[in-house]
Design an enzyme around this catalytic site. Structure first.
Site, PDB file in Angstrom:
ATOM      1  N   GLY A 276       1.025  -1.507  -0.008  1.00  0.00           N
ATOM      2  CA  GLY A 276       0.066  -0.095   0.094  1.00  0.00           C
ATOM      3  C   GLY A 276       0.774   1.429   0.091  1.00  0.00           C
TER       4      GLY A 276
ATOM      5  CD  GLN B 182       3.281   5.754   3.050  1.00  0.00           C
ATOM      6  OE1 GLN B 182       2.422   5.318   2.447  1.00  0.00           O
ATOM      7  NE2 GLN B 182       4.294   5.005   3.670  1.00  0.00           N
TER       8      GLN B 182
ATOM      9  CB  CYS C 172       4.856   2.057   8.195  1.00  0.00           C
ATOM     10  SG  CYS C 172       4.765   3.570   7.168  1.00  0.00           S
ATOM     11  CG  LEU C 173       6.339   1.098   1.971  1.00  0.00           C
ATOM     12  CD1 LEU C 173       5.889   1.206   0.484  1.00  0.00           C
ATOM     13  CD2 LEU C 173       7.488  -0.224   1.769  1.00  0.00           C
TER      14      LEU C 173
ATOM     15  CG  HIS D 127       0.334   6.728   5.898  1.00  0.00           C
ATOM     16  ND1 HIS D 127       1.312   7.337   6.247  1.00  0.00           N
ATOM     17  CD2 HIS D 127       0.423   5.439   5.618  1.00  0.00           C
ATOM     18  CE1 HIS D 127       2.288   6.109   6.717  1.00  0.00           C
ATOM     19  NE2 HIS D 127       1.908   4.999   6.218  1.00  0.00           N
TER      20      HIS D 127
ATOM     21  CG  HIS E  78      -0.695   1.227   7.500  1.00  0.00           C
ATOM     22  ND1 HIS E  78       0.115   0.788   8.478  1.00  0.00           N
ATOM     23  CD2 HIS E  78      -0.077   1.954   6.893  1.00  0.00           C
ATOM     24  CE1 HIS E  78       1.360   1.270   8.135  1.00  0.00           C
ATOM     25  NE2 HIS E  78       1.156   2.115   7.044  1.00  0.00           N
ATOM     26  CD  GLU E  79      -1.048   2.400   2.885  1.00  0.00           C
ATOM     27  OE1 GLU E  79      -0.677   3.935   2.965  1.00  0.00           O
ATOM     28  OE2 GLU E  79      -0.757   1.533   2.931  1.00  0.00           O
TER      29      GLU E  79
HETATM   30  O1  K1U Z   1       1.713   2.426   3.927  1.00  0.00           O
HETATM   31  C1  K1U Z   1       2.780   1.693   3.860  1.00  0.00           C
HETATM   32  O2  K1U Z   1       3.702   2.298   4.481  1.00  0.00           O
HETATM   33  C2  K1U Z   1       3.155   0.482   3.451  1.00  0.00           C
HETATM   34  C3  K1U Z   1       2.756  -0.684   3.991  1.00  0.00           C
HETATM   35  C4  K1U Z   1       1.482  -1.031   4.179  1.00  0.00           C
HETATM   36  C5  K1U Z   1       0.929  -1.958   5.045  1.00  0.00           C
HETATM   37  C6  K1U Z   1       1.807  -3.249   5.651  1.00  0.00           C
HETATM   38  C7  K1U Z   1       1.323  -4.174   6.614  1.00  0.00           C
HETATM   39  C8  K1U Z   1       0.269  -3.626   7.303  1.00  0.00           C
HETATM   40  C9  K1U Z   1      -0.592  -2.549   7.171  1.00  0.00           C
HETATM   41  C10 K1U Z   1      -0.149  -1.707   5.938  1.00  0.00           C
HETATM   42  C11 K1U Z   1       3.663  -1.773   3.430  1.00  0.00           C
HETATM   43  O3  K1U Z   1       3.393  -2.095   2.408  1.00  0.00           O
HETATM   44  S1  K1U Z   1       4.871  -2.070   4.287  1.00  0.00           S
HETATM   45  C12 K1U Z   1       5.644  -3.553   3.372  1.00  0.00           C
HETATM   46  C13 K1U Z   1       4.745  -4.783   3.287  1.00  0.00           C
HETATM   47  O4  K1U Z   1       4.134  -4.849   4.356  1.00  0.00           O
HETATM   48  C14 K1U Z   1       4.974  -6.016   2.377  1.00  0.00           C
HETATM   49  C15 K1U Z   1       6.116  -5.725   1.368  1.00  0.00           C
HETATM   50  C16 K1U Z   1       6.435  -6.781   0.435  1.00  0.00           C
HETATM   51  C17 K1U Z   1       5.558  -8.021   0.281  1.00  0.00           C
HETATM   52  C18 K1U Z   1       4.794  -7.970   1.358  1.00  0.00           C
HETATM   53  C19 K1U Z   1       4.463  -7.162   2.602  1.00  0.00           C
HETATM   54 ZN    ZN Z   2       2.827   3.362   6.199  1.00  0.00          ZN
END
Ligand code: K1U
Ligand code: ZN
Length: 186
Positions: free
Chosen positions: A46, A51, A94-95, A140, A136-137
Site C-alpha cells: 500500500g 508518503q 510502513c515504508l 496516513h 493504515h493508509e
Molecule cells: O503504507 C505503507 O507504509 C505501506 C505498508 C502497508 C501495510 C503493511 C502491513 C500492514 C498494514 C499496511 C507496506 O506495504 S510495508 C511492506 C509490506 O508489508 C510488504 C512488502 C512486500 C511484500 C509483502 C508485504
Molecule cells: Zn505506512
C-alpha cells in the site's frame, strides 16, 4: 511514470492532514501511476500520496501474492464509514519507517467509502489484510502513523534512532540487530 522517493520519519510532512481531491484529472492519474511504480519498487502492499510528499487523499494498494496476477486498487478520498467492535491484530510495517514491524490491534472489519479512478463513488466492506491496510493508509492521509498505536517508550526509541541515523546520513538498522543494551526494546 516515475518512481518517487518515499518520505521517512521524522519528516514532518508525514504528519500533515492531506486535502481531498476535488477533480480527478490528468494530474491525479499521473500521481496514481507514480504511486504504483513507487509502491511496487519498494516493495509495498500500500501507499498513501503523502508518503511521496503529495498531501492529497489518494491511496494505492495491491494485496496480490507473488504467485498471483497483479491486483492494483486505487482509493480516492477514502473515508471509514463503519468499524466492527471486534478487533484483529496484525504485524504492520510502513515504508516510511523501514525495517520496523509491530503488532497493532484495529477494528477487524470496516466499511470504506471512496471515489474510484473514474470518479465514481464506491463503498467496500473489508476484513482481514484489506481492512488493516485500508486503515493504515487512511491513517496516513490524516497524518497518523502505526507507531502512534504502540507504547510511547517504543515510539520515542524508534523516532530517536531515525533522527540519529538521518543526522549521520546512515541507514537505520533494525532494532533486532542493534546490540547496544540501552536500545533494547521489549
Ligand atoms: O503504507 C505503507 O507504509 C505501506 C505498508 C502497508 C501495510 C503493511 C502491513 C500492514 C498494514 C499496511 C507496506 O506495504 S510495508 C511492506 C509490506 O508489508 C510488504 C512488502 C512486500 C511484500 C509483502 C508485504
Ligand atoms: Zn505506512
Amino acid at each position: 511514470m516515475a518512481k518517487r522517493d518515499i518520505l521517512i520519519i521524522p519528516d514532518t510532512r508525514l504528519r500533515l492532514k492531506s486535502e481531498p481531491v476535488a477533480t480527478i484529472g490528468k494530474d491525479v492519474r499521473a500521481l496514481v501511476d507514480d504511486m504504483f511504480e513507487t509502491m511496487y519498487a519498494a516493495p509495498g502492499i500500500g501507499l498513501a500520496a503523502i508518503q511521496i510528499g503529495v498531501p492529497w487523499r489518494v491511496v494505492t494498494m495491491d494485496l496480490a501474492r507473488n504467485d498471483e496476477p497483479k491486483a492494483p486498487q486505487v482509493f480516492i478520498n477514502p473515508e471509514v464509514t463503519w468499524t466492527s467492535d471486534d478487533t484483529a491484530t496484525y504485524e504492520e510495517g510502513c515504508l516510511s519507517i523501514p525495517e520496523y514491524y509491530e503488532e497493532v490491534a484495529r477494528p477487524k472489519s470496516v466499511k470504506v467509502r471512496y471515489l474510484d479512478i473514474e470518479g465514481k463513488e464506491q463503498e467496500i466492506a473489508a476484513d482481514g489484510l484489506l481492512a488493516t491496510c485500508l486503515q493504515h493508509e487512511i491513517d496516513h492521509t490524516n497524518g497518523v502513523l502505526f507507531i502512534d498505536y504502540i507504547s510511547k517508550l517504543k515510539r520515542d526509541m524508534i523516532v530517536r534512532k531515525f533522527k540519529k541515523a538521518q543526522k549521520r546520513g546512515e541507514p537505520v538498522k533494525p532494532l533486532s540487530e542493534d546490540k547496544e543494551p540501552s536500545h533494547h526494546i521489549g
